[in-house]
Each structure stands twice: as structure tokens, then as C-alpha cells.
Design a protein around this motif. Structure first.
Motif, mmCIF file in Angstrom:
data_model
loop_
_atom_site.group_PDB
_atom_site.id
_atom_site.type_symbol
_atom_site.label_atom_id
_atom_site.label_comp_id
_atom_site.label_asym_id
_atom_site.label_seq_id
_atom_site.Cartn_x
_atom_site.Cartn_y
_atom_site.Cartn_z
ATOM 1 N N TYR A 70 0.831 -1.207 0.000
ATOM 2 C CA TYR A 70 0.000 0.000 0.000
ATOM 3 C C TYR A 70 0.865 1.256 0.000
ATOM 4 C CZ TYR A 70 -2.622 3.802 2.165
ATOM 5 O OH TYR A 70 -3.155 5.031 2.462
ATOM 6 N N LEU B 191 2.722 1.650 -3.377
ATOM 7 C CA LEU B 191 1.830 2.159 -4.420
ATOM 8 C C LEU B 191 1.480 3.626 -4.181
ATOM 9 C CD1 LEU B 191 -0.581 -0.870 -4.908
ATOM 10 C CD2 LEU B 191 1.183 -0.057 -6.478
ATOM 11 N N LEU B 192 1.281 3.993 -2.937
ATOM 12 C CA LEU B 192 1.009 5.391 -2.616
ATOM 13 C C LEU B 192 2.204 6.280 -2.974
ATOM 14 C CD1 LEU B 192 -1.281 7.073 -1.366
ATOM 15 C CD2 LEU B 192 -0.157 6.774 0.838
ATOM 16 N N ILE C 77 2.240 6.694 -6.730
ATOM 17 C CA ILE C 77 1.217 7.667 -7.146
ATOM 18 C C ILE C 77 1.687 9.085 -6.848
ATOM 19 C CG2 ILE C 77 -1.100 8.544 -6.625
ATOM 20 C CD1 ILE C 77 -1.974 5.627 -6.272
ATOM 21 N N SER D 13 2.356 11.644 -10.009
ATOM 22 C CA SER D 13 1.362 12.697 -10.113
ATOM 23 C C SER D 13 1.921 14.061 -9.707
ATOM 24 C CB SER D 13 0.139 12.359 -9.271
ATOM 25 O OG SER D 13 0.482 12.302 -7.911
ATOM 26 N N SER E 274 -6.947 11.907 -12.436
ATOM 27 C CA SER E 274 -6.428 10.530 -12.385
ATOM 28 C C SER E 274 -5.720 10.250 -11.060
ATOM 29 C CB SER E 274 -5.508 10.253 -13.568
ATOM 30 O OG SER E 274 -4.383 11.082 -13.528
ATOM 31 N N THR E 275 -5.081 11.241 -10.486
ATOM 32 C CA THR E 275 -4.457 11.074 -9.172
ATOM 33 C C THR E 275 -5.518 10.809 -8.108
ATOM 34 O OG1 THR E 275 -2.646 12.538 -9.771
ATOM 35 C CG2 THR E 275 -3.023 12.183 -7.428
ATOM 36 N N PHE F 247 -8.501 9.650 -8.591
ATOM 37 C CA PHE F 247 -9.100 8.355 -8.889
ATOM 38 C C PHE F 247 -8.196 7.218 -8.413
ATOM 39 C CE2 PHE F 247 -9.968 4.803 -11.841
ATOM 40 C CZ PHE F 247 -11.305 4.608 -11.534
ATOM 41 N N GLY F 248 -6.894 7.331 -8.657
ATOM 42 C CA GLY F 248 -5.954 6.297 -8.215
ATOM 43 C C GLY F 248 -5.917 6.155 -6.705
ATOM 44 N N ILE F 249 -5.935 7.261 -6.000
ATOM 45 C CA ILE F 249 -5.903 7.219 -4.533
ATOM 46 C C ILE F 249 -7.204 6.643 -3.988
ATOM 47 C CG2 ILE F 249 -5.874 8.670 -2.471
ATOM 48 C CD1 ILE F 249 -3.752 10.379 -3.876
ATOM 49 N N ILE G 45 -9.201 4.456 -5.535
ATOM 50 C CA ILE G 45 -9.170 3.017 -5.824
ATOM 51 C C ILE G 45 -8.260 2.301 -4.831
ATOM 52 C CG2 ILE G 45 -8.426 1.284 -7.514
ATOM 53 C CD1 ILE G 45 -11.089 2.576 -8.172
ATOM 54 N N LEU G 46 -7.103 2.876 -4.544
ATOM 55 C CA LEU G 46 -6.184 2.285 -3.572
ATOM 56 C C LEU G 46 -6.827 2.239 -2.184
ATOM 57 C CD1 LEU G 46 -3.336 1.156 -3.115
ATOM 58 C CD2 LEU G 46 -2.586 3.499 -2.693
#
Length: 103
Positions: A13, A16-17, A20, A24, A49-50, A52-54, A56-57
Motif C-alpha cells: 500500500y 503504491l502510494l 502515485i 502525479s 487521475s491522481t 481516482f488512483g488514490i 481506488i487504492l
């Protein structure tokens, strides 16, 4: 689930953070410098998109916390660890890349 699985999920986690944050924020800083008009569609696309990615994570981690244990006390501990490691990841990102000079 076992404690080692929880630590692996927390590490993934945070990794991935960090990724991102890296892509971004790097892009969000470069877009105004190189663009003729600001704010432009690229800026809003990266911002969207940033977010959205956060989201989803976060939903994935929330789902993992829910299925990881039936004990509410264990879930609370896992939530606390994840909540505490999130700003630490951001601070590590800022420290790691604050001394870089743009080329």
C-alpha cells in the motif's frame, strides 16, 4: 489472516502510494512550467487521475481490512497502522525529492 500478511499489504500500500505521489506530483509541477496556458486539460486530467488512483487504492485497502479479520479489535489496529503510515509515506516522499534540482 496472519500478521506477516498484514505487514506485506501495508508495505505494498505504501509503495503504491509513493508511486502515485511520485508520478502525479512530478507531473503536476511540470505541467505549469511547460504549458503555454494554465490551467489546461492536461493538468485537470492528471489531477483527476491522481484522485481516482488514490480512491481506488483506499477502497482496496478498506476491503482488505474488512476481510482480513473478523475481530473488530484487529481491524482497528490495522486501520490505525494504515492511517499513521499514510502521512509518513508522504513525508518520506517530500524528503527524498525535496533536494532535487530541476533540469
Amino acid at each position: 489472516m496472519s500478521r506477516i500478511n498484514n505487514w506485506i499489504v501495508i508495505f505494498i500500500y505504501n509503495l503504491l502510494l509513493f508511486i502515485i505521489f511520485y508520478f502525479s506530483l512530478k507531473t503536476l509541477v511540470e505541467i505549469p512550467v511547460t504549458a503555454k496556458a494554465f490551467p489546461n486539460s492536461n493538468f485537470f486530467l492528471v489531477l483527476l487521475s491522481t484522485a481516482f488512483g488514490i480512491v481506488i487504492l483506499a477502497l482496496g485497502v478498506r476491503r482488505y481490512i474488512f476481510i482480513s479479520s473478523k475481530d473488530e479489535k484487529e481491524r482497528g489496529k490495522l486501520r490505525t497502522i494504515i492511517i499513521l503510515t499514510t502521512p509518513i509515506t508522504y513525508i518520506i516522499y517530500l524528503i527524498a525529492f525535496s533536494s532535487r534540482t530541476p533540469t
